[in-house]
Design a protein around this motif. Structure first.
Motif, short mmCIF file in Angstrom:
data_model
loop_
_atom_site.label_atom_id
_atom_site.label_comp_id
_atom_site.label_asym_id
_atom_site.label_seq_id
_atom_site.Cartn_x
_atom_site.Cartn_y
_atom_site.Cartn_z
N CYS A 21 -6.40 -1.90 0.42
CA CYS A 21 -5.59 -2.17 1.71
C CYS A 21 -6.34 -2.42 2.93
O CYS A 21 -7.29 -1.48 3.30
N CYS B 102 0.87 -1.04 0.14
CA CYS B 102 -0.12 -0.23 -0.05
C CYS B 102 0.77 1.27 -0.07
O CYS B 102 1.69 1.22 0.87
N CYS C 154 0.27 3.50 3.42
CA CYS C 154 0.61 3.14 4.74
C CYS C 154 1.82 2.12 4.84
O CYS C 154 2.19 1.64 6.01
N CYS D 266 -5.46 0.41 6.11
CA CYS D 266 -5.81 1.82 5.94
C CYS D 266 -6.99 2.20 5.21
O CYS D 266 -7.46 3.27 5.32
ZN LIG Z 1 -2.78 1.14 3.40
#
Ligand SMILES: [Zn+2]
Length: 407
Positions: free
Chosen positions: A353, A337, A340, A356
């Motif tokens: 993701c 991701c 994050c 997040c």
């Molecule tokens: Zn993420």
């Protein structure tokens, strides 16, 4: 920063008389023997080969002394590239070679001849010099004209025999000045569903990717499909010569399309302030050939590699630097991701993701990660992706850059 840029311009021998073709064929035969002779030394040192082979080669082979030296260089190159990609069970078996002429043994000039203005004179051996008429396609002609104007230097000429026809590959070089300061990173990547993906990230706002753009490569897919279909038909009828001809035609068509896409990518890059381009280094990808084939949707890696080469020299000509990241640096770019840093399994066209909540185009996410990898290298961004703030976890997913292009 100064950099030497190199391009190859291909011309074709235009209706050469049979005597000249015969002389070329004989030279090729002799040259081929000489490269093999040098290969028998099994040495990658030009110095060693020169000290132990040159004088003898002069007596044994009826070739211009400059050709004796380029044959030695070729043998070294063959050995080196063989070492790079050999399997345990493979033996070096040289099947084909082109003849390299350097400026000591060729001359290329423009004349008033009506057949073609371009004439290439080659010194084959002590007694033999031949002049050959060369023709070029439109794009190639432009480059050659630039070279005659002094914009490019003529380096070497490779004489290539292919399907009983002779071609001259002119290697042109030029020193360009690349911009040292960078404000925007442009990452370009191949995708699972796109031939190429680009995204830009500014030094001033490194967390926010800008203007994601996709090149689906539909034309290339179509060309491949069409030619593949015709090829199978011809193979059924055992028309193998036609199959070969078609390969060349297909290659030229795809090449043309790659040039168009590369030009668009350069235009894309130039809209940003002080751009630098970053791509993944695909060296060694040939060895993963079988694996790549299994992924139906994934483009064959070769056109992207070819595209990279075209992008690189076109960018350099515009003063834009191109950087390649190693495999290690681009590890997991497709699974991470970009917001994050969480590594997740990806299915389908979107990257989702679980940590997040980011939902993002899969190819674009990978591309952003490539840009981030370079940013960390350049110190624009901390080494580790930041942890998401509390408020970000579980927030409503957002589509960022490039979302308008999603289908
Ligand atoms: Zn993420």
């Amino acid at each position: 920063m100064k950099k030497d840029v190199q391009v190859t311009v291909v011309g074709k021998l235009f209706k050469p008389n049979p005597g000249k073709v015969l002389a070329l064929n004989k030279t090729l035969e002799e040259y081929f023997k000489l490269v093999k002779w040098y290969l028998d030394f099994n040495s990658k040192s030009k110095k060693f080969l020169h000290a132990n082979g040159y004088e003898k080669a002069k007596r044994l082979f009826n070739l211009n002394t400059a050709l004796i030296q380029t044959a030695r260089d070729k043998a070294v190159e063959v050995l080196k590239s063989f070492d790079k990609c050999k399997n345990e069970d493979s033996n070096l078996k040289l099947k084909k070679i082109s003849i390299r002429f350097d400026n000591r043994c060729y001359n290329f000039s423009k004349t008033a001849n009506v057949l073609t203005p371009y004439w290439l004179t080659l010194s084959l051996n002590k007694g033999k010099r031949i002049s050959l008429p060369i023709i070029f396609g439109e794009r190639q002609k432009q480059r050659i004209e630039e070279a005659f104007k002094g914009e490019w230097k003529f380096a070497t000429v490779e004489m290539v025999k292919h399907n009983e026809e002779w071609y001259a590959y002119f290697v042109l070089t030029k020193t360009v000045e690349l911009q040292d300061e960078h404000e925007t990173i442009i990452a370009i990547d191949r995708g699972e569903h796109n031939l190429a993906v680009a995204v830009a990230i500014s030094k001033n706002n490194p967390e926010k990717p800008m203007k994601g753009k996709f090149w689906r490569g539909e034309e290339i897919k179509r060309t491949r499909g069409l030619y593949g279909h015709i090829r199978r038909k011809l193979q059924e009828k055992k028309l193998l010569k036609k199959v070969k001809e078609l390969r060349g035609k297909e290659k030229r068509k795809i090449n043309q399309q790659l040039h168009i896409i590369a030009n668009q990518i350069i235009v894309y890059a130039k809209q940003f302030l002080k751009p630098i381009i970053v791509m993944e280094n695909l060296n060694g990808i040939r060895r993963n050939f079988k694996k790549a084939k299994k992924l139906n949707n994934r483009f064959h890696s070769l056109p992207f590699r070819k595209l990279q080469t075209i992008i690189e020299y076109k960018a350099n000509l515009e003063g834009i630097e191109v950087k390649y990241l190693t495999k290690k640096e681009t590890k997991n770019t497709s699974k991470t991701c970009h917001r994050c840093g969480h590594v997740a399994q990806v299915k389908g066209r979107e990257f989702r993701c679980p940590r997040c909540g980011l939902i993002y185009n899969r190819d674009l996410n990978a591309c952003v990660n490539i840009a981030h990898a370079l940013m960390r290298g350049m110190g624009w961004r901390s080494r580790e992706p930041r942890e998401p703030a509390d408020g970000e976890i579980g927030v409503k997913p957002t589509l960022n850059a490039g979302s308008s292009l999603l289908q």
